[in-house]
Design an enzyme around this catalytic site. Structure first.
Site, mmCIF file in Angstrom:
data_model
loop_
_atom_site.group_PDB
_atom_site.id
_atom_site.type_symbol
_atom_site.label_atom_id
_atom_site.label_comp_id
_atom_site.label_asym_id
_atom_site.label_seq_id
_atom_site.Cartn_x
_atom_site.Cartn_y
_atom_site.Cartn_z
ATOM 1 N N ASN A 1 -1.605 -4.866 -1.595
ATOM 2 C CA ASN A 1 -0.247 -4.659 -1.074
ATOM 3 C C ASN A 1 -0.017 -5.679 0.035
ATOM 4 O O ASN A 1 -0.959 -6.312 0.514
ATOM 5 C CB ASN A 1 -0.047 -3.220 -0.589
ATOM 6 C CG ASN A 1 -1.137 -2.796 0.373
ATOM 7 O OD1 ASN A 1 -1.368 -3.455 1.386
ATOM 8 N ND2 ASN A 1 -1.837 -1.723 0.055
ATOM 9 N N ASP B 1 -7.322 -1.537 -5.688
ATOM 10 C CA ASP B 1 -7.529 -2.053 -4.339
ATOM 11 C C ASP B 1 -8.624 -1.247 -3.621
ATOM 12 O O ASP B 1 -9.603 -1.804 -3.087
ATOM 13 C CB ASP B 1 -6.191 -1.953 -3.579
ATOM 14 C CG ASP B 1 -6.112 -2.840 -2.361
ATOM 15 O OD1 ASP B 1 -7.091 -3.544 -2.071
ATOM 16 O OD2 ASP B 1 -5.057 -2.820 -1.693
HETATM 17 P P1 ADP Z 1 -0.332 -1.535 -8.248
HETATM 18 O O1 ADP Z 1 -0.048 -0.973 -6.890
HETATM 19 O O2 ADP Z 1 -0.239 -3.047 -8.278
HETATM 20 O O3 ADP Z 1 0.452 -0.876 -9.314
HETATM 21 P P2 ADP Z 1 -2.754 0.020 -8.903
HETATM 22 O O4 ADP Z 1 -4.114 -0.172 -8.327
HETATM 23 O O5 ADP Z 1 -2.046 1.289 -8.592
HETATM 24 O O6 ADP Z 1 -1.915 -1.285 -8.457
HETATM 25 O O7 ADP Z 1 -2.827 -0.125 -10.473
HETATM 26 C C1 ADP Z 1 -2.994 -1.319 -11.169
HETATM 27 C C2 ADP Z 1 -3.858 -1.078 -12.401
HETATM 28 O O8 ADP Z 1 -5.231 -1.070 -12.019
HETATM 29 C C3 ADP Z 1 -3.613 0.274 -13.102
HETATM 30 O O9 ADP Z 1 -3.589 0.054 -14.515
HETATM 31 C C4 ADP Z 1 -4.861 1.087 -12.717
HETATM 32 O O10 ADP Z 1 -5.192 2.035 -13.703
HETATM 33 C C5 ADP Z 1 -5.887 -0.018 -12.688
HETATM 34 N N1 ADP Z 1 -7.176 0.254 -12.030
HETATM 35 C C6 ADP Z 1 -7.505 1.220 -11.124
HETATM 36 N N2 ADP Z 1 -8.802 1.117 -10.807
HETATM 37 C C7 ADP Z 1 -9.331 0.075 -11.517
HETATM 38 C C8 ADP Z 1 -10.615 -0.528 -11.644
HETATM 39 N N3 ADP Z 1 -11.667 -0.081 -10.951
HETATM 40 N N4 ADP Z 1 -10.764 -1.603 -12.502
HETATM 41 C C9 ADP Z 1 -9.708 -2.083 -13.200
HETATM 42 N N5 ADP Z 1 -8.468 -1.548 -13.126
HETATM 43 C C10 ADP Z 1 -8.278 -0.489 -12.299
#
Ligand code: ADP
Length: 180
Positions: free
Chosen positions: A35, A45
């Site tokens: 973010n 993140d």
């Molecule tokens: P944003 O705020 O950019 O939407 P998010 O972290 O909420 O970011 O989600 C982005 C993508 O990352 C989603 O598809 C989520 O399921 C995925 N995600 C969450 N944890 C992991 C991980 N450990 N490895 C890969 N992808 C992940």
């Protein structure tokens, strides 16, 4: 049964889709869906900072004062196997005309940083489609098209691997891969 990876060759570069956890990746760089305050958070993140340890955040705090939407910054990767983490800030989806351009820019600027640091293999999560609510099919197409276009300009990148966390997102990326 584990799903077979999907892949496409573009020039001498390869675009891959896998279902998995990006913190386990062994690519030179992994991208983070950060973010704009670079303060960590939930989703991917949070997972990256937990797995990589506190040095990533210390480095970010020491070097940057946040990062505007559509831009990216780079740090070391702490305890992760990758060498770098590229913190990309995708747009929070609001149905605005500029959302697509900002998502494209987040991927492009991440790839620029990878090239600048001579990272030849890069893993990306699905930026903006989690908490930021970007519609999945649109976001998947933007992500893959942007990488494809970038490969044509920078054949020195060997591999971009999208590491997708859930089946629904994976299906959207597979569909997008067929279209590009
Ligand atoms: P944003 O705020 O950019 O939407 P998010 O972290 O909420 O970011 O989600 C982005 C993508 O990352 C989603 O598809 C989520 O399921 C995925 N995600 C969450 N944890 C992991 C991980 N450990 N490895 C890969 N992808 C992940």
């Amino acid at each position: 049964m584990p799903r077979l990876p999907a892949a496409k060759s573009i020039g001498s570069s390869k675009l891959e889709l896998v279902l998995g956890d990006i913190t386990k990746e062994t690519t030179d760089a992994i991208a983070n869906a950060a973010n704009s305050s670079l303060a960590g958070g939930g989703g991917v993140d949070g997972a990256i900072h937990r797995a990589g340890g506190p040095t990533i955040m210390e480095e970010l705090r020491g070097r940057y004062h946040g990062c505007p939407t559509g831009q990216a910054v780079i740090s070391g990767a702490g305890k992760l196997k990758a060498k770098y983490v590229i913190h990309a800030v995708g747009p929070r989806y609001a149905g605005r005309q500029q959302d697509a351009g900002l998502l494209t820019a987040a991927y492009q600027n991440s790839l620029e940083l990878a090239v600048k640091h001579k990272a030849k293999t890069i893993a990306f999560p699905s930026i903006s489609t989690g908490v930021y609510g970007y519609p999945l099919e649109e976001a998947a197409l933007i992500a893959l098209q942007t990488v494809r276009d970038y490969f044509l300009k920078h054949p020195e990148i060997e591999l971009v691997r999208f590491v997708i966390f859930d089946e629904l997102t994976y299906a959207a990326y597979q569909k997008a891969l067929e279209k590009i």
